[in-house]
Design an enzyme around this catalytic site. Structure first.
Site, PDB file in Angstrom:
ATOM      1  N   VAL A  82       0.803  -1.225   0.000  1.00 25.14           N
ATOM      2  CA  VAL A  82       0.000   0.000   0.000  1.00 25.14           C
ATOM      3  C   VAL A  82       0.836   1.276   0.000  1.00 25.14           C
ATOM      4  CG1 VAL A  82      -2.018  -1.042   1.067  1.00 25.14           C
ATOM      5  CG2 VAL A  82      -0.206  -0.082   2.522  1.00 25.14           C
ATOM      6  N   TYR A  83       2.145   1.179   0.101  1.00 21.04           N
ATOM      7  CA  TYR A  83       2.963   2.394   0.099  1.00 21.04           C
ATOM      8  C   TYR A  83       2.861   3.080  -1.263  1.00 21.04           C
ATOM      9  CZ  TYR A  83       5.318   0.858   4.428  1.00 21.04           C
ATOM     10  OH  TYR A  83       5.611   0.467   5.709  1.00 21.04           O
ATOM     11  N   SER A  84       2.405   4.326  -1.233  1.00 25.14           N
ATOM     12  CA  SER A  84       2.240   5.123  -2.459  1.00 25.14           C
ATOM     13  C   SER A  84       1.442   4.373  -3.518  1.00 25.14           C
ATOM     14  CB  SER A  84       3.610   5.544  -3.020  1.00 25.14           C
ATOM     15  OG  SER A  84       4.336   6.285  -2.074  1.00 25.14           O
TER      16      SER A  84
END
Length: 317
Positions: free
Chosen positions: A52-54
């Protein structure tokens, strides 16, 4: 850079990990490449990301760098799953294995070295969630598994379940927020991690950047506290009590002739059970400062003083 075993597993990792949460958001691909190059040059091996990072761009950038510039075999790649893009927790077997496949596609890999459950999902039976870890290992999509942001009882339950039957993948790591400004995990979570023979991977070991001392006289332009998407994240650590701890770190740093960052990072790096603090820098220059901490071992009297000033008030249990 020195290495440590991740818990009681055979996996060796650098005792400082590179976090990539800002990649694709506050850190562009060129800056990310500079960070990875500096980290590898310093002897770093453990690189941590999440699906889910960026919105997946962190994994995409890392995957590109692994293909173009980095020595994949020399790195320990870790990622996470259990949060949907809309922020909903999902520890179902269906979601987790689909998320892992998507991560591998973005990274351009056939396996990761460490796959972690990003959060505990109370709506899914834990045995179902953990079965996805077993499947991931058995299918060769990951070599080791761990948890992240689990409470003490959740770590203990997961580790015990995985030990209960031969062939299940053991929990070898637990990723949690831990710093001089956030020591509450020492009450229950750290003992659970130690009992599980897992390695602790502290995130935000610099107290969300506050322990660097940059907020002592205000909020600098360009800092996380000045950014709309990060200000609420930093604000809880800008109170008077945290300020008192920061001043102690600054005093120790002045006495040792090093940066407050090095003092704060060295303190958490050498706490019981810690395998590798995860440093997520916005720029390569910031990461270079963190890498300087590798040469510092805090004298016992300074460790004792920092322990005292950051000691948690009595609580039960």
């Amino acid at each position: 850079m020195k290495e440590r075993h991740l818990g009681r597993s055979g996996l060796l990792v650098s005792r400082l990990a590179l976090g990539t949460m800002t990649w694709g958001h506050d850190t562009d691909p060129d800056e990310a490449a500079a960070q990875l190059a500096a980290f590898v040059t310093a002897g770093g091996t453990l690189v941590d990301t999440a699906d889910v990072y960026s919105d997946g761009d962190s994994e995409r950038i890392l995957g590109h760098l692994l293909r173009e510039t980095a020595d994949r075999d020399g790195l320990v790649i870790a990622t996470k799953a259990a949060i949907r893009p809309n922020g909903r927790y999902d520890g179902s077997r269906r979601h987790l294995l689909r998320a892992l496949d998507a991560s591998l596609d973005r990274l351009g890999l056939d396996h990761v070295d460490l796959w972690q459950l990003h959060v505990y999902d109370p709506a899914t039976p834990l045995e179902e969630t953990l079965s996805a870890l077993d499947e991931a290992v058995l299918s060769g999509r990951t070599r080791y598994v761990g948890v992240s942001n689990y409470a003490g009882w959740q770590v203990a339950k997961a580790a015990a379940w995985q030990r209960a039957w031969p062939g299940r993948a053991p929990v070898v790591s637990a990723q949690l927020e831990y710093s001089l400004l956030r020591r509450d995990i020492e009450r229950e979570v750290v003992p659970a991690v130690l009992d599980a023979d897992a390695g602790l991977l502290p995130w935000s070991p610099l107290g969300r950047g506050v322990l660097t001392g940059k907020y002592r006289t205000g909020i600098p332009a360009g800092s996380r506290a000045a950014a709309p998407h990060f200000s609420e994240f930093v604000q809880p650590y800008l109170d008077e009590e945290c300020g008192r701890i920061v001043e102690s770190v600054v005093t120790a740093a002045e006495g040792l002739g090093v940066s407050p960052l090095s003092v704060a990072l060295s303190w958490v790096r050498d706490r019981p059970g810690v395998a590798a603090p995860i440093v997520g820098a916005r720029t390569a220059a910031q990461l270079a400062q963190a890498l300087e901490s590798e040469t510092l071992t805090l004298p016992q009297e300074i460790r004792d003083a920092l322990d005292d000033v950051s000691d948690m008030s009595a609580a039960h249990p």
